[in-house]
Scaffold this active site. Structure first.
Site, short mmCIF file in Angstrom:
data_model
loop_
_atom_site.label_atom_id
_atom_site.label_comp_id
_atom_site.label_asym_id
_atom_site.label_seq_id
_atom_site.Cartn_x
_atom_site.Cartn_y
_atom_site.Cartn_z
CB CYS A 75 30.17 3.95 -16.12
SG CYS A 75 31.15 1.92 -15.96
CG ASP A 123 35.68 -0.58 -16.30
OD1 ASP A 123 34.72 -0.17 -15.49
OD2 ASP A 123 35.64 0.27 -17.47
CG ASP A 168 37.40 2.77 -25.23
OD1 ASP A 168 36.39 3.42 -24.53
OD2 ASP A 168 37.09 2.65 -26.00
CE LYS A 225 34.16 5.26 -17.05
NZ LYS A 225 34.32 5.38 -17.99
#
Length: 431
Positions: free
Chosen positions: A90, A145, A126, A93
């Site tokens: 992640c 995701d 989220d 990002k």
């Protein structure tokens, strides 16, 4: 021992040969030190090997040469997936500040609003929550995701990516129902067996919580990426959105921090096996149990701590609920080795960007080395991190005990406070 086969010269250490019953494994680093430079420089252009080396597969940067008494073979080790990622997990990002500018400042780029949308993009939740037609009690939770690899084992990468994607649904208070694979794969540079292992890892993780993967989409891409689009459901009176936190609540974190730093250490070959194992175990832990525990203790709002780090994900709750927060840096749960690696400068770019973005809203930052390092950890870009739970202060210790009894490395890390003129909405005081 020296061996020569068809012009390829290998140096076989006697100790390795004896201890491994005639098998000597040479990793890439050893090859570069022991083989002639011409061979090393051209090892990816050797062409078709001779018959006794028939088990040859080309994977850039991941050669393992196996020498044995019965003949010399060139075999390939499992490829290092982290070499196919420019940024790990992640931490890849976009900066939160850049994302907010695109979505919130450019009206043409804003997603369309609809009466059925209960939770959308406005407060950086989220996942989205939309009403089910004809049902006033339940809603759909929708999220996407996908990440780049921060471990080298394909099955494990798939499991981490799936766990990370499902977490968004749990963070909203929901239950994941179905998932679709999302794949970007460097065709021709990785064998398809790697993709099969990634998808098997994801399927295994999803099946552990009763979520079938019912399809997906693939594209060719130089950077390897994998993830899920997930659909879940939630009772509308149990949504844990960013606007439902309350002043006076305690902040409980269900997992240790440091995944971004450990992941960077893995990519650089600096992590010990115990450090890597602890990080992988944390990333593979589903957040379903943490949500059930939080429900028993009156949670009203939650977020999962992923690529934007603890401070920026907390900021989404603070702006959504019009609050400020106080964080006890000494109370932060940390993965083994994370603090020491941070002190060595092993910090991913995503974590540095997180700190830069949130720094104007931080109060109480000091020059003390331990304080500074823990501030970095509070901004570390997590992958498949824990839930940050807003629970009544009176229930915090009981929630913490239940989380620890279920195997979570949890801690009470701070509290929510009303804003003041000196500490407006979004301020985070570090203790």
């Amino acid at each position: 021992m020296h061996d020569r086969r068809d012009g390829l010269f290998f140096i076989l250490p006697e100790a390795l040969e004896d201890s491994c019953a005639g098998h000597a494994l040479f990793l890439r680093d050893e090859l570069e030190h022991r083989l002639p430079q011409a061979l090393v420089a051209n090892r990816n252009a050797l062409g078709r090997p001779p018959n006794q080396m028939s088990k040859w597969t080309r994977v850039l940067g991941s050669e393992t040469f196996l020498a044995c008494r019965s003949g010399l073979e060139c075999l390939m080790s499992a490829p290092r997936l982290t070499q196919f990622a420019t940024a790990a997990g992640c931490a890849a990002k976009l900066r939160m500040s850049d994302l907010q500018r695109v979505i919130k400042e450019d009206p043409a780029s804003r997603p369309a609003r609809h009466d059925a949308v209960l939770v959308g993009y406005e407060l950086s939740d989220d996942a989205a929550v939309v009403k089910l037609p004809g049902d006033d009690t339940r809603g759909l939770v929708m999220t996407t995701d996908f990440i780049s690899p921060l471990v080298d084992d394909a099955f494990t990468f798939g499991a981490i990516a799936a766990t990370n994607a499902l977490s968004d649904v749990y963070a909203m208070g929901g239950l994941p129902l179905y998932a679709l694979n999302i794949v970007a794969f460097p065709e021709g540079e990785l064998p398809l067996d790697v993709l099969s292992q990634i998808m098997n890892g994801a399927a295994h993780a999803c099946s552990s919580v009763g979520v079938p993967i019912v399809g997906g989409h693939t594209v060719r891409n130089p950077d390897l990426k994998f993830g899920l689009a997930v659909t879940g459901e939630v009772q509308l009176d149990q949504v844990l959105s960013n606007d439902l936190a309350q002043a006076g609540q305690a902040l409980v974190l269900s997992k240790a921090l440091g995944v971004g730093i450990i992941g960077t250490a893995i990519k650089r070959g600096l992590a010990t096996s115990s450090q890597a194992e602890a990080a992988i175990a944390s990333m593979c832990r589903m957040n379903d149990v943490a949500l059930r525990v939080a429900r028993r203790h009156g949670v009203t709002s939650a977020t999962d701590v992923t690529g934007f780090g603890l401070c920026l994900h907390l900021s989404n709750i603070l702006f959504g609920s019009r609050l400020r927060a106080r964080i006890d840096l000494a109370a932060l749960p940390l993965l083994p080795g994370a603090l020491e690696l941070a002190a060595q400068g092993v910090v991913p770019g995503g974590s540095r960007a997180n700190l830069e973005t949130v720094q104007p809203r931080l109060r109480g930052v000091t020059d003390a080395p331990d304080h500074l390092l823990r501030t970095v950890l509070a901004c570390d870009a997590q992958t498949s991190g824990g839930l940050l739970l807003c629970v009544p202060k009176a229930n915090a210790q009981a929630a913490l005990l239940d989380l620890r009894e279920t195997g979570h490395t949890a801690a009470v890390v701070g509290e929510l406070l009303p804003p003041t003129p000196e500490a407006p909405v979004g301020t985070i005081e570090l203790m």
